[in-house]
Design an enzyme around this catalytic site. Structure first.
Site, PDB file in Angstrom:
ATOM      1  CD  GLU A  58       8.994  -2.454  -5.361  1.00 32.34           C
ATOM      2  OE1 GLU A  58       7.992  -2.622  -6.069  1.00 32.34           O
ATOM      3  OE2 GLU A  58       9.158  -1.468  -4.632  1.00 32.34           O
ATOM      4  N   GLY A  66       0.821  -1.201   0.000  1.00 27.95           N
ATOM      5  CA  GLY A  66       0.000   0.000   0.000  1.00 27.95           C
ATOM      6  C   GLY A  66       0.855   1.251   0.000  1.00 27.95           C
ATOM      7  CE1 TYR A  67       5.262   0.845   1.302  1.00 25.94           C
ATOM      8  CE2 TYR A  67       7.016   1.595  -0.124  1.00 25.94           C
ATOM      9  CZ  TYR A  67       6.607   1.004   1.048  1.00 25.94           C
ATOM     10  OH  TYR A  67       7.536   0.596   1.959  1.00 25.94           O
ATOM     11  CB  SER A  68       1.200   3.868  -5.851  1.00 29.00           C
ATOM     12  OG  SER A  68       2.539   3.629  -6.219  1.00 29.00           O
ATOM     13  CD  GLU A  86      11.247   8.624 -17.054  1.00 30.68           C
ATOM     14  OE1 GLU A  86      11.195   8.434 -18.279  1.00 30.68           O
ATOM     15  OE2 GLU A  86      10.676   7.873 -16.223  1.00 30.68           O
TER      16      GLU A  86
END
Length: 397
Positions: A244, A127-129, A384
């Site tokens: 990751e 549950g990051y983004s 990027e």
């Protein structure tokens, strides 16, 4: 440096190869080679086969139920199991939250949660983004307000991979809205079956929904399910992301997809009956990809030998090159497959095309696989963002 295998490493490679050939369920391997969607049970079965053999946590130390393998052994294990057609081990528990719990979690959390990760008694998701916080995680808005011995969590997470199968989520939340962006963030361990958790699928270009959006409405999370200190979640998040990104390099995946590509080239032919493997343009592109995979392999061996579990900026380099190579392989597979890349389209099934691909059994999912691989240069931190990290770590800018 010497990058040749030692006698012990060759012996270990042979042991892993023999185990995979004997113990990997044939139906799972067949699905993997055909790029078919794997069910929840397929992943769980393979994890438990490994766990029963004592190999359920390749990167973990023995004191936490792992193998105690060194980085080179883990690399060999990944390559040999992938070449046999094994699915990727679920990274969310083994490579992400597991190492964080070992370093920052309480003894109670380690005792209760780590054994369940090895056998996938708990399936974890990340549950990051959020809709407005992808690579820029510091701008996340999901909030957690403390009430006694619980946090009340409200917000939304997105691109949550395989959340539809998950039992638990490690979730970044803002516990102090007045602090600087990187401060005031905490890491909570959230029950996906708790009241207030809603999972909604996000349909992707390949027709699946491996990714989801997760809505959190007044979800109660015990304070005991917070990792480490309140407000220090950013530190734990960065530690997790280093593990990751190294895994996203996907060397074993690249080797397997290269082998499939060669089989597809050998089976396909043009309108004159000439095998596509004899086409000089395709052979040149195949050679370039093979060279890229060899370079990635040598870099991984070097990092594993010299840096072990602390790769530094090399993690970002590996993430960039591995994800780009995976996309190159998927693109060339789709081109070689030709009409066979879309076997469910009636116009291709009925057409008497001059191009004769390798056949739907081998190439059925090539088009969907190409679409799916577009994400590799985005998730885990976009290319990027990775270049910016390299610049700061190496050049100090």
């Amino acid at each position: 440096m010497d990058l040749t295998w030692t006698r012990e490493e060759r012996g270990f490679r042979d042991e892993v190869r023999a185990f995979a050939q004997a113990q990997l369920p044939a139906d799972i391997s067949a699905k993997v080679w055909r790029h078919e969607r794997l069910a929840r049970d397929d992943y769980v079965r393979w994890h438990r086969v490994l766990a029963d053999h004592g190999w359920g946590a390749p990167a973990w130390p023995r004191e936490h139920g792992g193998t105690g393998w060194n980085p080179v052994q883990r690399l060999i294990f990944e390559m040999e199991t992938f070449k046999a057609g094994a699915p990727r081990l679920l990274p969310f528990g083994l490579q992400m939250i597991g190492p964080v719990l070992m370093r920052y979690g309480s003894a109670a959390q380690q005792q209760a949660l780590l054994p369940r990760i090895i056998r996938v008694d708990d399936w974890w998701c990340q549950g990051y983004s959020e809709p407005g916080a992808g690579s820029d995680l510091a701008s996340l808005k999901t909030r957690a307000e403390r009430e006694g011995d619980h946090y009340i969590v409200n917000g939304q997470k997105t691109w949550t991979t395989l959340a539809q199968y998950a039992d638990r989520m490690f979730c970044l939340v803002r516990t102090d809205a007045r602090a600087k962006p990187q401060r005031g963030i905490s890491l909570l361990l959230l029950d996906m079956h708790a009241p207030g958790v809603t999972v909604r699928p996000i349909r992707t270009l390949d027709g699946g929904h491996d990714v989801n959006e997760v809505w959190l409405e007044n979800v109660r999370v015990p304070v005991s399910d917070r990792v480490g200190e309140e407000g220090q979640g950013w530190t734990y998040a960065k530690y997790l992301l280093g593990h990751e990104r190294t895994g996203i390099a996907g060397l074993g995946h690249c080797h397997r997809e290269l082998a499939l590509l060669k089989r597809m080239l050998a089976a396909a032919h043009d309108s004159n009956g000439t095998p596509l493997a004899a086409n000089p343009r395709l052979r040149d592109r195949l050679s370039l990809i093979e060279g890229d995979i060899l370079a990635l392999e040598m870099l991984l061996y070097r990092v594993a030998s010299e840096r072990g579990d602390h790769p530094g900026p090399e993690a970002s380099v590996l993430k960039i090159r591995g994800s780009e190579i995976q996309q190159d392989l998927a693109m060339l597979q789709m081109e070689v497959a030709g009409p066979d890349a879309w076997p469910y389209d009636p116009q291709w099934l009925d057409a008497d095309a001059a191009f004769h691909g390798p056949g739907p059994d081998m190439a059925a999912a090539a088009g969907a696989g190409y679409c799916d691989m577009r994400k590799t240069t985005i998730y885990g931190g976009s290319t990027e963002i990775q270049k910016g990290l390299i610049a700061r770590m190496v050049l100090g800018r």
